[in-house]
Write an enzyme that holds these catalytic residues in place. Structure first.
Site, mmCIF file in Angstrom:
data_model
loop_
_atom_site.group_PDB
_atom_site.id
_atom_site.type_symbol
_atom_site.label_atom_id
_atom_site.label_comp_id
_atom_site.label_asym_id
_atom_site.label_seq_id
_atom_site.Cartn_x
_atom_site.Cartn_y
_atom_site.Cartn_z
ATOM 1 N N GLU A 82 0.795 -1.236 0.000
ATOM 2 C CA GLU A 82 0.000 0.000 0.000
ATOM 3 C C GLU A 82 0.824 1.282 0.000
ATOM 4 O OE1 GLU A 82 -2.754 -0.377 3.248
ATOM 5 O OE2 GLU A 82 -3.728 -2.133 2.391
ATOM 6 N N GLU A 108 -5.723 -10.578 -2.354
ATOM 7 C CA GLU A 108 -6.533 -10.526 -1.121
ATOM 8 C C GLU A 108 -8.023 -10.451 -1.435
ATOM 9 O OE1 GLU A 108 -5.119 -7.504 1.586
ATOM 10 O OE2 GLU A 108 -3.021 -7.878 1.089
HETATM 11 C C1 XIL Z 1 -5.558 -7.411 7.911
HETATM 12 C C2 XIL Z 1 -5.791 -8.690 8.726
HETATM 13 O O1 XIL Z 1 -6.745 -9.491 8.100
HETATM 14 C C3 XIL Z 1 -6.228 -8.311 10.112
HETATM 15 O O2 XIL Z 1 -6.408 -9.458 10.921
HETATM 16 C C4 XIL Z 1 -5.159 -7.400 10.699
HETATM 17 O O3 XIL Z 1 -5.472 -6.991 11.925
HETATM 18 C C5 XIL Z 1 -5.004 -6.144 9.833
HETATM 19 O O4 XIL Z 1 -4.644 -6.551 8.550
HETATM 20 N N1 XIL Z 1 -4.779 -5.251 3.380
HETATM 21 C C6 XIL Z 1 -3.692 -6.032 3.686
HETATM 22 C C7 XIL Z 1 -3.804 -7.059 4.741
HETATM 23 O O5 XIL Z 1 -2.661 -5.957 2.993
HETATM 24 O O6 XIL Z 1 -2.587 -7.287 5.388
HETATM 25 C C8 XIL Z 1 -4.867 -6.687 5.747
HETATM 26 O O7 XIL Z 1 -5.005 -7.747 6.682
HETATM 27 C C9 XIL Z 1 -6.163 -6.392 5.057
HETATM 28 C C10 XIL Z 1 -5.997 -5.201 4.138
#
Ligand code: XIL
Length: 351
Positions: free
Chosen positions: A137, A252
Site C-alpha cells: 500500500e 486478497e
Molecule cells: C488485515 C488482517 O486481516 C487483520 O487481521 C489485521 O489486523 C489487519 O490486517 N490489506 C492487507 C492485509 O494488505 O494485510 C490486511 O489484513 C487487510 C488489508
C-alpha cells in the site's frame, strides 16, 4: 485434486491449474491447527497460502531484536507438507511498523532498522518463500504529487525508499520474486482512477531506474458500496502493467457487503456476481497468474464489524448476524455461490 462427474475440476486449485494458474488463501496457522474443517478446505482448495499477519513487522519483531518466528515456521511446515507455496506478506507496511522502530527511524533518519529487519526475515525465509510484498500500500493519491502515501518511510527517506527497499530485498533474497501490493484499483471512482494512474507511473519510474520489481499484487478487496467496477479501465490498467514486464496476482480477494439486512440468498448472489464480473476481467489478462482470497470462510472475515480495524481478529468476537459474507465458504464451511464464481471464472479464462 477433486473432479466432478462432468469431468471439470471441483476445487479452486484444480480449476486454477486447468489454465496454468494458482489459487490460495490467507490464514493463521493457529486457526488451521485448531479447526479441522478449515484445514481440510485449505488442503483441498489451495496451492498458495499467505500468513494473515504473522510476517508483518510488528508481529514478527514486537520488541527490538526479539523475534517471534514460530507461527511463520509452523505455517511453512504445513504448506510444505501439502506442497503449497507461501506469499511473503509483507516486509514494509505503514500500518505494521512497530512503534519502537518508527521512533528510531524518525529520530535517527537511518536506514539501519529496515536493513536489520530485511536481513533477519530474508535470511530465514528468503529461500523458502517465493513471492514477497516488499512494499504494501505505497499509494494514497492526493497527498503527494506522485500519489505516494505519507508514511514514516516517505517522511524519512523520500520517494526513493521504494527502489531502495526492492534493491535491498534482491540482494538478500536473490531468487525471490519481488512485488508491490496495492488496493483500490478497480472501481469507476475518482480516487481509484487516480490510484491506477499513480501506480502505473510508479511502476514506470521503478522500471526506468532499473529497480528489481517482478510483480504486482492487486489486493482485490471488492466493495458493493463502491458502484461499478470499471471493466475497461481495469482491463487496460492490467494490460499496461503486463506490458511493463510484470506478472500480476490478485492477492486478497473478498467482498465487502453494502446491505447485510437482505435475505442471505440475495446477499450471496450479489457477492458472487461481483466476483465473477471482476475475475472475468482480471483473468482475461494472461499476466494474472493467481487468485488468493483474504480468508476461506466468513467465520474469519476481517470485514465483520466487531473486528475490522481492531487489530488481530478472534473468532469469538464475531456474531452470526453481522458477519460479512464475502468469502467462498460460509461460517459452517459450506460452499457459497462465490466459490462457484471463482471456479467458473478460472475455468472460462483463456490459457
Ligand atoms: C488485515 C488482517 O486481516 C487483520 O487481521 C489485521 O489486523 C489487519 O490486517 N490489506 C492487507 C492485509 O494488505 O494485510 C490486511 O489484513 C487487510 C488489508
Amino acid at each position: 485434486m477433486g473432479f466432478r462427474k462432468s469431468g471439470l475440476p471441483s476445487s479452486l486449485a484444480a480449476a486454477a491449474a486447468d489454465t496454468g494458474r494458482y489459487c490460495g488463501t490467507s490464514a493463521q496457522i493457529e486457526q488451521i491447527d485448531g479447526q479441522p474443517d478449515l484445514r481440510a478446505a485449505i488442503v483441498r482448495e489451495c496451492t498458495w497460502l499467505t500468513p494473515e499477519y504473522a510476517l508483518k513487522w510488528d508481529a514478527i519483531e514486537p520488541k527490538p531484536g526479539s523475534h517471534l518466528f514460530t507461527p511463520v515456521d509452523d505455517l511453512l511446515r504445513f504448506s510444505d507438507a501439502h506442497g503449497m507455496k507461501v506469499r511473503g506478506h509483507t516486509l514494509l507496511w505503514h500500518r505494521t511498523v512497530p512503534s519502537w522502530a518508527e521512533r528510531i527511524l524518525r529520530e535517527s533518519k537511518d536506514w539501519g532498522p529496515i536493513h536489520r529487519h530485511f536481513s533477519t526475515v530474508l535470511a530465514r525465509y528468503g529461500q523458502a518463500i517465493d513471492q514477497w510484498d516488499v512494499i504494501n500500500e505505497p499509494l494514497e493519491p492526493g497527498h503527494h504529487g506522485d500519489g505516494l502515501r505519507r508514511s514514516v518511510f516517505l517522511d524519512v527517506f523520500g520517494p526513493d525508499y521504494i527502489r531502495r527497499a526492492l534493491e535491498e530485498a534482491r540482494i538478500l533474497a536473490p531468487t525471490a520474486r519481488l512485488m508491490v501490493n496495492e488496493y483500490g484499483l478497480e472501481y469507476d471512482l475518482p480516487d481509484e482512477r487516480s490510484r491506477r494512474h499513480c501506480l502505473l507511473k510508479l511502476v514506470e519510474r521503478l522500471k526506468a531506474a532499473g529497480a528489481p520489481l517482478d510483480g504486482l499484487g492487486i489486493q482485490g478487496h471488492l466493495d458493493l458500496g463502491k458502484g461499478k467496477i470499471d471493466a475497461t479501465a481495469f482491463g487496460d490498467f492490467l494490460a499496461e502493467i503486463a506490458a511493463l514486464g510484470l506478472f500480476i496476482v490478485i492477492t486478497e480477494l473478498d467482498v465487502r457487503e453494502a446491505d447485510r439486512q437482505a435475505p442471505v440468498a440475495a446477499r450471496d448472489r450479489r457477492v458472487a456476481d461481483e466476483v465473477r464480473r471482476y475475475l472475468d476481467v482480471a483473468l482475461a489478462q494472461p499476466a494474472v497468474r493467481g487468485v488468493i482470497t483474504w480468508g476461506m470462510t466468513d467465520r474469519h472475515s476481517w470485514l465483520s464489524p466487531s473486528t475490522a480495524d481492531e487489530g488481530h481478529a478472534t473468532d469469538t468476537a464475531r456474531t452470526t448476524r453481522d458477519r460479512n459474507r464475502g468469502l467462498p465458504f460460509d461460517a459452517a464451511m459450506h460452499r457459497k455461490p462465490m466459490h462457484s464464481a471463482i471456479r467458473e471464472s478460472l475455468l472460462a479464462a483463456p490459457r
